[in-house]
Design a protein around this motif. Structure first.
Motif, PDB file in Angstrom:
ATOM      1  N   TYR A  67       4.091  13.184  -2.927  1.00 23.23           N
ATOM      2  CA  TYR A  67       3.689  12.220  -2.314  1.00 23.23           C
ATOM      3  C   TYR A  67       2.375  12.194  -1.603  1.00 23.23           C
ATOM      4  O   TYR A  67       1.803  13.274  -1.445  1.00 23.23           O
ATOM      5  N   LYS A  68       1.863  10.936  -1.818  1.00 18.52           N
ATOM      6  CA  LYS A  68       0.478  10.686  -1.418  1.00 18.52           C
ATOM      7  C   LYS A  68       0.041  10.631   0.334  1.00 18.52           C
ATOM      8  O   LYS A  68      -0.821  11.244   0.752  1.00 18.52           O
ATOM      9  N   HIS A  69       1.130  10.456   1.034  1.00 19.71           N
ATOM     10  CA  HIS A  69       0.898  10.372   2.499  1.00 19.71           C
ATOM     11  C   HIS A  69      -0.057   9.357   2.890  1.00 19.71           C
ATOM     12  O   HIS A  69      -0.845   9.926   3.924  1.00 19.71           O
ATOM     13  N   GLU A  70      -0.624   8.416   2.206  1.00 17.77           N
ATOM     14  CA  GLU A  70      -1.781   7.627   2.552  1.00 17.77           C
ATOM     15  C   GLU A  70      -3.053   8.305   2.542  1.00 17.77           C
ATOM     16  O   GLU A  70      -4.075   7.683   3.182  1.00 17.77           O
ATOM     17  N   ILE A  71      -3.062   9.523   1.800  1.00 19.24           N
ATOM     18  CA  ILE A  71      -4.192  10.070   1.579  1.00 19.24           C
ATOM     19  C   ILE A  71      -4.723   9.906   0.222  1.00 19.24           C
ATOM     20  O   ILE A  71      -4.191  10.012  -0.880  1.00 19.24           O
ATOM     21  N   LYS A  72      -6.176   9.387   0.333  1.00 21.72           N
ATOM     22  CA  LYS A  72      -6.839   9.180  -0.986  1.00 21.72           C
ATOM     23  C   LYS A  72      -7.663  10.373  -1.301  1.00 21.72           C
ATOM     24  O   LYS A  72      -8.194  11.170  -0.517  1.00 21.72           O
ATOM     25  N   VAL A  73      -7.594  10.729  -2.680  1.00 22.88           N
ATOM     26  CA  VAL A  73      -8.677  11.584  -3.493  1.00 22.88           C
ATOM     27  C   VAL A  73      -9.473  11.071  -4.221  1.00 22.88           C
ATOM     28  O   VAL A  73      -9.205  10.317  -5.135  1.00 22.88           O
ATOM     29  N   GLU A  74     -10.824  11.417  -3.942  1.00 21.68           N
ATOM     30  CA  GLU A  74     -11.975  10.778  -4.707  1.00 21.68           C
ATOM     31  C   GLU A  74     -12.746  11.693  -5.189  1.00 21.68           C
ATOM     32  O   GLU A  74     -12.945  12.878  -4.524  1.00 21.68           O
TER      33      GLU A  74
END
Ligand code: SF4
Length: 153
Positions: A67-74
């Motif tokens: 799950y991403k938990h509203e965390i972005k990875v860039e």
């Protein structure tokens, strides 16, 4: 080849070296997993529960998801790293150095408050994906990155 595919809720990881094409994923969520399409995985085509179930049926460990938990990875090419962002706050990074023989990943770190959410794996995959696209070899010196890239999950 390492790739990450995301919808609003989850990030799906695929490691082609582990995939032996049993195609259980295709049978479980045909709109998500379509070998005739590029990219062949599109998590925007079905609901998250269906995709999660399909991933859990992969017999090889080629597919995993978090799950991403509203965390972005860039990917941050100027900084030689990938970064995890929660809103404006940076809560993790995976750093590499350009060496003659490839990209040496020397550090992966996540704010302890956010550990256990698969963020480090997303960070490592993001760097590895970019390296593969640029035809660079990846040298995981960081023990976490080495574990992620060797793990039989
Ligand atoms: S179920 Fe797993 S091993 Fe089979 S095709 Fe899908 S990703 Fe590959």
């Amino acid at each position: 080849m390492h790739r990450t595919y995301e919808n609003e809720d989850i990030a799906v990881f695929w490691d082609s070296e582990k995939c032996f094409h049993a195609k259980r994923c295709v049978g479980s969520s045909p709109k998500t997993f379509d070998p005739g399409r590029r990219p062949w995985i599109d998590p925007g085509q079905a609901d998250t529960a269906e995709i999660w179930q399909a991933v859990s049926k992969c017999p090889s460990g080629a597919l995993t998801c978090v799950y991403k938990h509203e965390i972005k990875v860039e990917f941050d090419s100027d900084g030689n790293r990938s970064v995890a962002l929660l809103g404006e706050d940076m809560i993790g990074e995976c750093d590499y150095q350009e060496k003659e023989d490839g990209w040496e990943i020397y550090h992966t770190g996540v704010d302890p408050e956010y550990e256990g959410r698969g963020i480090a794996k997303r960070l490592v995959f993001r760097v590895v994906e970019e390296a593969e696209r640029q035809k660079k070899k990846v040298i995981p010196v960081c023990s976490y990155a080495a574990k992620i890239l060797k793990a039989k999950e």
